[in-house]
Structures are given as structure tokens and as C-alpha cells.
Design an enzyme around this catalytic site. Structure first.
Site, mmCIF file in Angstrom:
data_model
loop_
_atom_site.group_PDB
_atom_site.id
_atom_site.type_symbol
_atom_site.label_atom_id
_atom_site.label_comp_id
_atom_site.label_asym_id
_atom_site.label_seq_id
_atom_site.Cartn_x
_atom_site.Cartn_y
_atom_site.Cartn_z
ATOM 1 C CE1 TYR A 60 63.040 -19.269 36.368
ATOM 2 C CE2 TYR A 60 62.512 -17.065 35.623
ATOM 3 C CZ TYR A 60 62.493 -18.024 36.604
ATOM 4 O OH TYR A 60 61.906 -17.734 37.818
ATOM 5 C CG HIS A 126 65.955 -18.230 41.576
ATOM 6 N ND1 HIS A 126 66.040 -18.608 40.256
ATOM 7 C CD2 HIS A 126 64.639 -18.290 41.881
ATOM 8 C CE1 HIS A 126 64.835 -18.878 39.800
ATOM 9 N NE2 HIS A 126 63.959 -18.703 40.771
ATOM 10 N N PRO A 207 51.037 -16.360 40.792
ATOM 11 C CG PRO A 207 50.558 -14.304 39.774
ATOM 12 C CD PRO A 207 51.619 -15.370 39.860
ATOM 13 N N GLY A 209 48.348 -19.751 40.565
ATOM 14 C CA GLY A 209 48.499 -21.184 40.844
ATOM 15 C C GLY A 209 48.976 -21.960 39.641
ATOM 16 N N GLY A 211 48.387 -21.362 36.592
ATOM 17 C CA GLY A 211 47.283 -21.478 35.639
ATOM 18 C C GLY A 211 46.051 -22.152 36.190
ATOM 19 C CG PHE A 212 44.639 -25.546 39.453
ATOM 20 C CD1 PHE A 212 44.809 -26.814 38.926
ATOM 21 C CD2 PHE A 212 43.609 -25.349 40.353
ATOM 22 C CE1 PHE A 212 43.971 -27.863 39.289
ATOM 23 C CE2 PHE A 212 42.769 -26.389 40.734
ATOM 24 C CZ PHE A 212 42.954 -27.652 40.193
ATOM 25 C CG LEU A 213 44.218 -20.339 41.647
ATOM 26 C CD1 LEU A 213 45.068 -19.367 42.436
ATOM 27 C CD2 LEU A 213 43.043 -20.825 42.484
ATOM 28 C CB THR A 214 42.943 -19.247 34.668
ATOM 29 O OG1 THR A 214 43.344 -20.534 34.151
ATOM 30 C CG2 THR A 214 44.174 -18.428 35.009
ATOM 31 N N GLY A 215 40.896 -21.593 35.899
ATOM 32 C CA GLY A 215 39.843 -22.522 35.499
ATOM 33 C C GLY A 215 40.044 -23.114 34.120
#
Length: 348
Positions: A60, A126, A207, A209, A211-215
Site C-alpha cells: 500500500y 496477502h 465491506p 463495496g 464506497g458504492f453501497l453508501t450511495g
């Protein structure tokens, strides 16, 4: 943070905060990192909140260096710090997986130096090299544990069978897998069952997605230059709007509960099994505080069923990684009795 917000990491692990923090985004893969002062402010805010389960990796970018220079007195003693080895970039820029014994020993020492510590709380493989039996890899990791360099052992993106084989060599304390309403392979392919059987924690990365699942992400055009989501099939122009249906359904359930879709998702994961520890990451203290609010969200049996029904009815479009990286997911390694490679003597 109260003791009620901590739980045991698998059957042999310590008490750690139930919701961890993924450090990747502070340093890599989501566009240009913010200035050091801003990143240190985020870490300072997280530390003072009482969230003390931090996840990094040697790949990272400067993440390990950043954590190693984090300035709160006592942070190293108080933070449960995880990092990882195995992802390697060749001089030609090609990404490969490396599990060779000498490489593992070398990377562990490098990570400790970068982190400014003489021990790593949780050390993960990893990714698994399919051509090397998992037994060889775990035996070397156990050597590091016996030497006091590593306290707990972890794997990432491996199959149920690989987990069972690994635990015959040494107890695996945690398996890190992508796990969210968008990525249910942990349940579908027997990983959760294997971890329940063996007392292994599941650390759920991405968890939300990514950021996708935050809308909060409305279009693929929302990604800045250097954000790897721009090349992810799930976020492509073709698939993006197909996947909004599940997000919309989760938001409706969350609105009824008076929480955000992100909080609902994190609470649902933590409610799914005591072994599950989500590690959402963010570069903003506001988002972090919102995520921490999920610890106060209770999921009823009826709500769990409603969420699961929405997941089952959703047709998630696009794989979670580009094709070139997909071969390193949910890996089975070659059986030890079929292996005649250079490190077989390690097992004797």
C-alpha cells in the site's frame, strides 16, 4: 470506546474493536493521496475515537511508513496492527505473488522496520501462490510467530480447503476476504462455514463495496485520475447503473431505521456472525464517524431476512477485480503430496 464495542478475534485471538479501519485508501489506489498533515489528522482522530484495529500491507505505497511515524504516545502498544506480504511488483512493473520462505522472512523484517516496531500483531499472506503448497507458507509464518516477530497469523483470498489445510500446520487467526452485499462468495463458497468450524475470524475488506453501497458514488465519472475503481468491471459504464438497484433497496431499509445505507451494511455484516470484522477505510473523518455509528445499529431477524432477500434478487453486474487479478482470488494451492518444488525440504 466501550468494551461492548470489542470482541474476540476468532477462538485464540485477543479482544479487538469490532469495526476495524482499512488504511489502504490513505496511501494508495484511490487517487492521489492527501498531504501528510491531513493524513496524520485522520489517524489522530481515529486513534482518539478508540478504534484500535488498523489494517495495512507492504504493497500500500507508503502506508507502513505512515503508520510507523504516527505520533500519538502509546499508539503502538494500544493499536492492534495488521499488515501483509506476498504482492510484489517486478522491475518491469508486473504484479506477481511471492510466497517463497526467504521472501516471507525478508518482508516481515522490512515491514517491522517501516512500521517502527519489533513485532506485528497480525501478519497476513496477502495472496497465495498456487504453485506452492499452503503448508510451506504457513510453516514459515509459524516460525516468525515462534520467534516473537508475529503474534497472530492470517491468510487472504483463499478457499475453504486451503484454510483447513493451513490450520493443520498452525492455527490461522483471521482470513481476510472481500465480503459485502455485493460480494457474498464468503458464504456461497464455504469459507464462512470453514471459519466457523475452525474458530477463524473473517476480516471483511471493502465491506461497503468500495464506497458504492453508501450511495455517495453516482457515476463512473466521480472517480479521479489514479482511482483503480475506474478499471474495475463492477464500476464500468456498462455495469454501474445496473448495480444501483441493490444500493437503492438498502437505502430504503436504512431510511426506515433512521440510519445511512453504509451504517446498515456494516451493522448487517457484524450481525451476520460474531466472527466477522468489517474494516472500512476512508480518508475523511466525517465518513469515519458515520461508519462508527454502525456500532449502534441493531439488525432484527426480519431486517436480516429483508436484506438477504434484496441481495438474492439483485443481479450484480461485473466481476470485483479486472480479469488479470481475478486468478488470485479464492485460491487453492497445489497439494503438498503433489509438490516437488525447491522448498519441499522446509516441511521435513
Amino acid at each position: 470506546m466501550s468494551a461492548n464495542n470489542t470482541k474476540k478475534l476468532g477462538k485464540n485471538g485477543p479482544q479487538v474493536t469490532a469495526l476495524g479501519f482499512g488504511c489502504m485508501g490513505l496511501s494508495a489506489f484511490y487517487g492521489k493521496p492527501k498531504p501528510d498533515e491531513e493524513r496524520y489528522d485522520v489517524l489522530d482522530h481515529i486513534y482518539k475515537s478508540g478504534e484500535l484495529f488498523w489494517d495495512s500491507a507492504d504493497m500500500y505505497a507508503d502506508s507502513e511508513d505512515l503508520l510507523g511515524s504516527e505520533g500519538n504516545p502509546g499508539a503502538r502498544e494500544n493499536v492492534f496492527l495488521a499488515t501483509k506480504f506476498a504482492n510484489f511488483v517486478t522491475p518491469e512493473g508486473k504484479r506477481v505473488v511471492r510466497n517463497e520462505p526467504d521472501y516471507i522472512r525478508q518482508q516481515c523484517n522490512k515491514s517491522m522496520e517501516r512500521l517502527g516496531t519489533d513485532y506485528i500483531d497480525l501478519y497476513y499472506m496477502h495472496r497465495a501462490d498456487k504453485s506452492q503448497p499452503i503448508e510451506i507458507t504457513v510453516k514459515i509464518m509459524k516460525e516468525l510467530q515462534d520467534a516473537g516477530k508475529v503474534r497472530y497469523l492470517g491468510l487472504s483470498e483463499v478457499s475453504a480447503d486451503t484454510i483447513r489445510r493451513a490450520c493443520k500446520v498452525a492455527h490461522i487467526d483471521a482470513v481476510q476476504m472481500e465480503y459485502s452485499p455485493f460480494s457474498m462468495e464468503v458464504e456461497q463458497e464455504g469459507v464462512l462455514d470453514a471459519c466457523r468450524e475452525l474458530g477463524v475470524a473473517i476480516v471483511a475488506y471493502s465491506p461497503l463495496g468500495r464506497g458504492f453501497l453508501t450511495g455517495s458514488i453516482k457515476s463512473p465519472k466521480d472517480f479521479e485520475e489514479g482511482d483503480f475503481r475506474a478499471i474495475s468491471p463492477r464500476f464500468s459504464e456498462e455495469n454501474f447503473h445496473k448495480n444501483l438497484e441493490l444500493v437503492d433497496t438498502l437505502k430504503k431499509v436504512a431510511d426506515k431505521k433512521g440510519c445511512t445505507a453504509g451504517q446498515l451494511t456494516l451493522a448487517w455484516l457484524m450481525n451476520s456472525d460474531p466472527l466477522v470484522f468489517p474494516i472500512p477505510g476512508t480518508t475523511r473523518t466525517k465518513n469515519f464517524d458515520e461508519n462508527m455509528g454502525s456500532l449502534k445499529v441493531n439488525i432484527s431477524k426480519e431486517e436480516d431476512q429483508e436484506i438477504r432477500k434484496a441481495i438474492e434478487n439483485a443481479e450484480v453486474a461485473g466481476s470485483r477485480y479486472p480479469e488479470a487479478a481475478s486468478g488470485a482470488l479464492m485460491v487453492d494451492t497445489i497439494p503438498l503430496d503433489e509438490y516437488n518444488g525447491p522448498h519441499k525440504s522446509v516441511m521435513s
